[in-house]
Motif scaffolding. Structure first.
Motif, PDB file in Angstrom:
ATOM      1  N   ALA A 240       0.822  -1.251   0.013  1.00 34.73           N
ATOM      2  CA  ALA A 240       0.073   0.049  -0.129  1.00 34.73           C
ATOM      3  C   ALA A 240       0.867   1.233   0.061  1.00 34.73           C
ATOM      4  N   PRO A 241       1.078   2.140  -1.181  1.00 34.60           N
ATOM      5  CA  PRO A 241       1.807   3.182  -1.145  1.00 34.60           C
ATOM      6  C   PRO A 241       0.915   4.210  -0.211  1.00 34.60           C
ATOM      7  N   MET A 242       2.005   5.263   0.178  1.00 36.80           N
ATOM      8  CA  MET A 242       1.345   6.342   1.225  1.00 36.80           C
ATOM      9  C   MET A 242       2.374   7.495   0.785  1.00 36.80           C
ATOM     10  N   PRO A 243       2.016   8.563   1.502  1.00 31.16           N
ATOM     11  CA  PRO A 243       2.765   9.921   1.045  1.00 31.16           C
ATOM     12  C   PRO A 243       3.892   9.746   2.053  1.00 31.16           C
ATOM     13  N   ALA A 244       5.120  10.405   1.810  1.00 30.58           N
ATOM     14  CA  ALA A 244       6.397  10.154   2.250  1.00 30.58           C
ATOM     15  C   ALA A 244       6.206  10.604   3.858  1.00 30.58           C
ATOM     16  N   ALA A 245       5.328  11.638   4.153  1.00 28.26           N
ATOM     17  CA  ALA A 245       5.138  12.313   5.708  1.00 28.26           C
ATOM     18  C   ALA A 245       4.602  11.044   6.430  1.00 28.26           C
ATOM     19  N   ALA A 246       3.375  10.481   5.898  1.00 32.53           N
ATOM     20  CA  ALA A 246       2.900   9.282   6.730  1.00 32.53           C
ATOM     21  C   ALA A 246       3.687   8.083   6.731  1.00 32.53           C
ATOM     22  N   ALA A 247       4.655   7.655   5.923  1.00 29.04           N
ATOM     23  CA  ALA A 247       5.494   6.706   5.971  1.00 29.04           C
ATOM     24  C   ALA A 247       6.547   6.809   7.066  1.00 29.04           C
ATOM     25  N   GLN A 248       7.048   8.201   7.196  1.00 29.55           N
ATOM     26  CA  GLN A 248       8.069   8.559   8.150  1.00 29.55           C
ATOM     27  C   GLN A 248       7.468   8.328   9.439  1.00 29.55           C
ATOM     28  N   THR A 249       6.158   8.815   9.672  1.00 23.72           N
ATOM     29  CA  THR A 249       5.530   8.402  11.177  1.00 23.72           C
ATOM     30  C   THR A 249       5.756   7.032  11.538  1.00 23.72           C
ATOM     31  N   LEU A 250       5.448   6.189  10.626  1.00 22.45           N
ATOM     32  CA  LEU A 250       5.336   4.756  10.876  1.00 22.45           C
ATOM     33  C   LEU A 250       6.734   4.251  11.040  1.00 22.45           C
ATOM     34  N   ARG A 251       7.749   4.788  10.862  1.00 17.78           N
ATOM     35  CA  ARG A 251       9.302   4.313  10.647  1.00 17.78           C
ATOM     36  C   ARG A 251       9.836   4.061  11.987  1.00 17.78           C
ATOM     37  N   GLU A 252      10.603   3.098  12.302  1.00 19.83           N
ATOM     38  CA  GLU A 252      11.152   2.452  13.416  1.00 19.83           C
ATOM     39  C   GLU A 252      12.511   2.159  13.228  1.00 19.83           C
ATOM     40  N   PRO A 253      13.463   1.938  14.244  1.00 21.22           N
ATOM     41  CA  PRO A 253      14.675   1.592  14.218  1.00 21.22           C
ATOM     42  C   PRO A 253      14.805   0.214  13.249  1.00 21.22           C
ATOM     43  N   ASN A 254      13.993  -0.819  13.186  1.00 22.48           N
ATOM     44  CA  ASN A 254      14.302  -1.865  12.588  1.00 22.48           C
ATOM     45  C   ASN A 254      12.984  -2.061  11.399  1.00 22.48           C
ATOM     46  N   ARG A 255      12.342  -0.915  11.145  1.00 19.59           N
ATOM     47  CA  ARG A 255      11.162  -0.862  10.142  1.00 19.59           C
ATOM     48  C   ARG A 255      11.664   0.512   9.198  1.00 19.59           C
ATOM     49  N   LEU A 256      12.040   0.248   8.066  1.00 21.03           N
ATOM     50  CA  LEU A 256      12.427   1.200   7.151  1.00 21.03           C
ATOM     51  C   LEU A 256      11.566   1.634   6.084  1.00 21.03           C
ATOM     52  N   THR A 257      11.625   2.689   5.754  1.00 23.21           N
ATOM     53  CA  THR A 257      10.538   3.131   4.508  1.00 23.21           C
ATOM     54  C   THR A 257      11.538   3.302   3.384  1.00 23.21           C
ATOM     55  N   TRP A 258      10.616   3.117   2.095  1.00 21.40           N
ATOM     56  CA  TRP A 258      11.294   2.789   0.788  1.00 21.40           C
ATOM     57  C   TRP A 258      10.453   4.057  -0.200  1.00 21.40           C
ATOM     58  N   CYS A 259      11.285   4.413  -1.080  1.00 24.46           N
ATOM     59  CA  CYS A 259      10.704   5.196  -2.132  1.00 24.46           C
ATOM     60  C   CYS A 259      10.147   4.149  -3.323  1.00 24.46           C
ATOM     61  N   LEU A 260       8.958   4.433  -3.491  1.00 26.94           N
ATOM     62  CA  LEU A 260       8.368   3.343  -4.691  1.00 26.94           C
ATOM     63  C   LEU A 260       8.053   4.247  -6.051  1.00 26.94           C
ATOM     64  N   ARG A 261       8.946   3.713  -6.895  1.00 28.74           N
ATOM     65  CA  ARG A 261       8.915   4.507  -8.332  1.00 28.74           C
ATOM     66  C   ARG A 261       8.122   3.241  -9.054  1.00 28.74           C
ATOM     67  N   GLU A 262       7.243   3.789  -9.945  1.00 27.70           N
ATOM     68  CA  GLU A 262       6.619   3.015 -10.613  1.00 27.70           C
ATOM     69  C   GLU A 262       7.203   2.991 -11.941  1.00 27.70           C
ATOM     70  N   ARG A 263       7.760   1.826 -12.543  1.00 27.06           N
ATOM     71  CA  ARG A 263       8.443   1.566 -13.932  1.00 27.06           C
ATOM     72  C   ARG A 263       7.368   1.102 -14.888  1.00 27.06           C
ATOM     73  N   SER A 264       7.834   0.923 -16.055  1.00 23.57           N
ATOM     74  CA  SER A 264       6.916   0.308 -17.058  1.00 23.57           C
ATOM     75  C   SER A 264       6.679  -1.188 -16.949  1.00 23.57           C
ATOM     76  N   CYS A 265       7.919  -1.731 -16.470  1.00 24.18           N
ATOM     77  CA  CYS A 265       7.667  -3.170 -16.176  1.00 24.18           C
ATOM     78  C   CYS A 265       7.131  -3.754 -14.639  1.00 24.18           C
ATOM     79  N   SER A 266       7.791  -2.884 -13.932  1.00 22.70           N
ATOM     80  CA  SER A 266       7.518  -3.418 -12.451  1.00 22.70           C
ATOM     81  C   SER A 266       7.465  -2.103 -11.643  1.00 22.70           C
ATOM     82  N   PRO A 267       7.009  -2.305 -10.222  1.00 22.94           N
ATOM     83  CA  PRO A 267       7.575  -1.218  -9.196  1.00 22.94           C
ATOM     84  C   PRO A 267       8.887  -1.329  -8.671  1.00 22.94           C
ATOM     85  N   ASP A 268       9.615  -0.350  -8.442  1.00 23.73           N
ATOM     86  CA  ASP A 268      10.895  -0.301  -8.043  1.00 23.73           C
ATOM     87  C   ASP A 268      11.261   0.573  -6.768  1.00 23.73           C
ATOM     88  N   LEU A 269      11.817  -0.413  -5.574  1.00 26.97           N
ATOM     89  CA  LEU A 269      12.068   0.391  -4.212  1.00 26.97           C
ATOM     90  C   LEU A 269      13.254   0.850  -4.133  1.00 26.97           C
TER      91      LEU A 269
END
Length: 115
Positions: free
Chosen positions: A38-67
């Protein structure tokens, strides 16, 4: 897991059956990432971030998503959606007990010695 195009593949968590993205992120010391799909805005992802739970930028490419790794050069106002590491809350299913291994019965009647 490592696809030819280098992107993420859509899968389901084996424990909770939620949709996730799986990808090896990085070139030298790659991380095996399992992130919520489930994609979310960067600010929402940052609020859920923990030391062992990272956030990733999701780029949609033509063939597949890319983290993408959120390194020091990642813009704070990134326009792309973000995802966060999957944190499964479903308890692991108990493994069935392994069958007991017993010795074969001796080929002679009880009390008789074999040579």
């Amino acid at each position: 897991m490592n696809r030819a195009d280098g992107g993420a593949r859509r899968a389901r968590c084996p424990r909770c059956d939620r949709p996730v993205l799986r990808q090896l992120v990085g070139r030298r010391a790659a991380l095996d990432v399992t992130a919520d799909a489930a994609p979310m805005p960067a600010a929402a992802a940052q609020t859920l971030r923990e030391p062992n739970r990272l956030t990733w930028c999701l780029r949609e490419r033509s063939c597949s998503p890319d983290l993408r790794w959120l390194g020091p050069g990642h813009p704070a106002d990134c326009p792309h959606p973000h995802v966060i590491d999957h944190q499964c809350t479903t308890p692991a299913a108990a493994r069935p007990a392994a069958p007991r291994r017993t010795r074969k019965p001796p080929p002679v009647p009880a009390g008789q010695l074999t040579l």
